[in-house]
Design a protein around this motif. Structure first.
Motif, mmCIF file in Angstrom:
data_model
loop_
_atom_site.group_PDB
_atom_site.id
_atom_site.type_symbol
_atom_site.label_atom_id
_atom_site.label_comp_id
_atom_site.label_asym_id
_atom_site.label_seq_id
_atom_site.Cartn_x
_atom_site.Cartn_y
_atom_site.Cartn_z
ATOM 1 N N PRO A 163 -2.046 -3.544 -6.483
ATOM 2 C CA PRO A 163 -0.959 -4.524 -6.704
ATOM 3 C C PRO A 163 -0.462 -5.179 -5.623
ATOM 4 O O PRO A 163 0.253 -4.231 -4.597
ATOM 5 C CB PRO A 163 -0.227 -3.958 -7.730
ATOM 6 C CG PRO A 163 -0.845 -2.940 -8.147
ATOM 7 C CD PRO A 163 -1.722 -2.343 -7.311
ATOM 8 N N MET A 165 2.577 -6.275 -4.980
ATOM 9 C CA MET A 165 4.093 -5.854 -5.187
ATOM 10 C C MET A 165 4.121 -4.361 -4.734
ATOM 11 O O MET A 165 5.048 -3.944 -3.931
ATOM 12 C CB MET A 165 4.626 -5.885 -6.367
ATOM 13 C CG MET A 165 5.042 -7.388 -6.935
ATOM 14 S SD MET A 165 6.309 -8.114 -5.923
ATOM 15 C CE MET A 165 5.403 -9.081 -4.801
ATOM 16 N N ARG A 166 3.240 -3.574 -4.825
ATOM 17 C CA ARG A 166 3.332 -2.115 -4.298
ATOM 18 C C ARG A 166 3.254 -2.047 -2.754
ATOM 19 O O ARG A 166 3.541 -0.980 -2.181
ATOM 20 C CB ARG A 166 1.991 -1.289 -5.045
ATOM 21 C CG ARG A 166 2.300 0.289 -4.861
ATOM 22 C CD ARG A 166 1.243 0.912 -5.494
ATOM 23 N NE ARG A 166 0.995 0.579 -6.815
ATOM 24 C CZ ARG A 166 0.207 1.254 -7.788
ATOM 25 N NH1 ARG A 166 -0.758 1.842 -7.392
ATOM 26 N NH2 ARG A 166 0.221 0.558 -9.147
ATOM 27 N N ARG A 223 7.346 0.032 -7.439
ATOM 28 C CA ARG A 223 6.664 0.509 -8.786
ATOM 29 C C ARG A 223 7.414 -0.306 -9.997
ATOM 30 O O ARG A 223 6.852 -0.936 -10.790
ATOM 31 C CB ARG A 223 6.873 1.918 -8.857
ATOM 32 C CG ARG A 223 6.034 2.888 -7.963
ATOM 33 C CD ARG A 223 4.631 2.876 -8.721
ATOM 34 N NE ARG A 223 3.814 3.752 -7.677
ATOM 35 C CZ ARG A 223 2.609 4.045 -8.036
ATOM 36 N NH1 ARG A 223 1.900 3.488 -9.045
ATOM 37 N NH2 ARG A 223 1.809 4.781 -7.162
ATOM 38 N N GLU A 226 6.625 -4.100 -9.535
ATOM 39 C CA GLU A 226 5.202 -4.485 -9.785
ATOM 40 C C GLU A 226 5.167 -4.487 -11.410
ATOM 41 O O GLU A 226 4.308 -5.645 -12.049
ATOM 42 C CB GLU A 226 4.218 -3.185 -9.591
ATOM 43 C CG GLU A 226 2.786 -3.154 -10.063
ATOM 44 C CD GLU A 226 2.359 -1.728 -9.700
ATOM 45 O OE1 GLU A 226 1.333 -1.707 -10.396
ATOM 46 O OE2 GLU A 226 2.956 -1.121 -8.722
ATOM 47 N N SER A 453 11.477 -9.789 -7.934
ATOM 48 C CA SER A 453 10.930 -8.903 -6.719
ATOM 49 C C SER A 453 12.021 -9.025 -5.475
ATOM 50 O O SER A 453 12.646 -7.889 -5.227
ATOM 51 C CB SER A 453 9.591 -9.175 -6.607
ATOM 52 O OG SER A 453 9.570 -10.662 -6.104
#
Length: 476
Positions: A163, A165-166, A223, A226, A453
């Motif tokens: 992902p 975002m990770r 995490r 995400e 985020s």
């Protein structure tokens, strides 16, 4: 100390606001104007789906109307802020996009991504990205670090099947923490000077605070982000598509070596770090060595040198003709045109907030607070950050406000006060921050996703850092 206005028309704009508003009601009205202006921008973008450039422009008009500022003064302030931002950040974005396109088309970014992937498993990859970003971010301005790391982040996410975002949050956290807490970034350096803190002590304590802060706000918070953001499609901007890869294989393009690619990326890092070291060691503006490094180590010159080097070490090394290198450079600019104007409008809105005197209001309020000096520095910086959107403006202004408190402090606690101000300057990046729009556009997120985020990550950084600073203040 009051906020120093940065533009020629700023003084007249502030004077107009002060003349228009009675003194007893000016503070409340200016704060209300700021809140209404920000709310209008968010509403226009999220509900009416208006382009951010137009929303930011209209939000500045609403701010002026509520604050009672003449619109001719508003126009001068907004355009000056837009022009200043585009001239500074916009040029850096353009040069970074050129370097990123060279990295992508030549296969250099693939080489770095494959090397990182081959030496890091899925579990350790976010940690590796945070480390790389922190190392590269030590001497880099945040915007420079972002445009240099974006191709790598997107490629690592795609090829590692992770992902976005990770991988992206740890990289952004590494850059942001260094930007706010560790010299030679401009904010910490100015705060060190204003508070008469020791550079070496501040650097050592800054790194001590930065490491756990990056861990919490980077790989650990990634995490959470995400889950909040949900799945994201990896943008095609500045990364190599499968078709590009296949075309390179058909054309027999040679992929640049890892060493040459890394050296090209690190060139601006080395030049800016050399400038910072020269400023500390030589500390003589008339010395030839410092004059040379001041020129070569400026972000504009350093990135320009990296682009010129990349044309050889990436473009020519991959077998590109002169015409193809020129085409690659040309194609790099089209996708970032929208980003530059959005970031510029964010700068215009920020300058309007600064010029109407929001920073002065916060400075006046701080006189009546009776709390810990470290917490006061953090809170003042938080207020100015929320009002202006600029971490550097927040750091400089807050450092000036709390400077008298540092006169009787030890060198260690003066350094901690510098860090407290820097931590506050990172709190809750939102729509008046150019970095907010930069991250949103590069990662292809909506405004809501960017709040969940990027904005949340910045808040985590600020809170974790001040907690660590307050704990250090009890034991050192």
């Amino acid at each position: 100390m009051t906020l120093s206005l940065a533009t020629p028309g700023a003084a007249s704009l502030l004077a107009a606001a002060q003349e228009t508003l009675p003194h007893s009601s000016s503070s409340g009205r200016l704060v209300a104007a700021m809140l209404v202006g920000i709310a209008v921008i968010v509403l226009l973008i999220t509900r009416l789906k208006m382009h951010p450039f137009l929303a930011l422009t209209l939000g500045s008009g609403v701010l002026a109307a509520v604050a009672g500022v003449p619109f001719d003064k508003l126009t001068s302030s907004f355009t000056t802020g837009l022009g200043t931002t585009v001239a500074g950040v916009g040029v850096l974005i353009a040069l970074g996009a050129m370097l990123g396109k060279l990295l992508a088309d030549s296969g250099g970014a693939d080489r770095i991504a494959d090397t990182i992937l081959s030496r890091s498993g899925p579990r350790s990859l976010p940690w590796a990205m945070a480390l790389v970003a922190a190392v590269l971010g030590l001497p880099l301005f945040f915007e420079v670090g972002v445009v240099l790391l974006i191709p790598i982040v997107l490629l690592v996410a795609r090829r590692g099947n992770l992902p976005l975002m990770r991988v992206g949050i740890p990289a952004l956290a590494g850059l942001s923490v260094l930007h706010g807490l560790v010299p030679p970034h401009p904010g910490p350096l100015v705060a060190i000077d204003a508070l008469h803190a020791d550079l070496g002590t501040t650097l050592a304590l800054g790194l001590l605070v930065a490491v756990p802060t990056v861990v919490v706000a980077g790989p650990l918070f990634a995490r959470v982000a995400e889950r909040w953001v949900g799945p994201l499609e990896i943008p095609e901007r500045n990364i190599t598509s499968d078709e590009d890869q296949a075309a390179r294989e058909r054309d027999g393009v040679r992929v640049p070596s890892f060493g040459a690619t890394l050296a090209t990326i690190l060139l601006p890092v080395v030049l800016m770090l050399a400038k910072a070291l020269c400023d500390v060691v030589v500390d003589n503006p008339d010395a030839m060595a410092q004059r040379i490094f001041d020129f070569a180590g400026s972000p504009l010159v350093a990135l320009l040198a990296a682009v010129l080097l990349g044309m050889v070490t990436l473009g020519r090394a991959a077998g590109f003709t002169k015409a193809r290198i020129s085409t690659t450079i040309e194609r790099s600019l089209a996708p970032i045109a929208g980003i530059v104007f959005i970031v510029g409008a964010g700068g215009g809105f920020k300058q309007t907030l600064v010029d109407v005197g929001i920073g002065n209001v916060i400075a006046d309020w701080s006189d009546s607070w009776h709390i810990s000096a470290l917490l006061l520095g953090w809170l003042v910086a938080v207020g100015i950050r929320l009002a202006t959107g600029s971490a550097t403006v927040a750091t400089v202004t807050a450092a000036g406000i709390v400077a008298p408190l540092a006169a009787e402090m030890s060198s260690t606690h003066a350094a901690l006060l510098v860090l407290a101000v820097g931590a506050g300057s990172l709190f809750l990046s939102h729509v008046n921050d150019a970095g907010f729009w930069l991250v949103k556009e590069y990662f292809g997120m909506s405004v809501g996703q960017t709040f969940k985020s990027w904005s949340a990550m910045e808040t985590v950084i600020s809170v974790v850092a001040i907690v660590l600073i307050l704990l250090l203040g009890l034991v050192v």
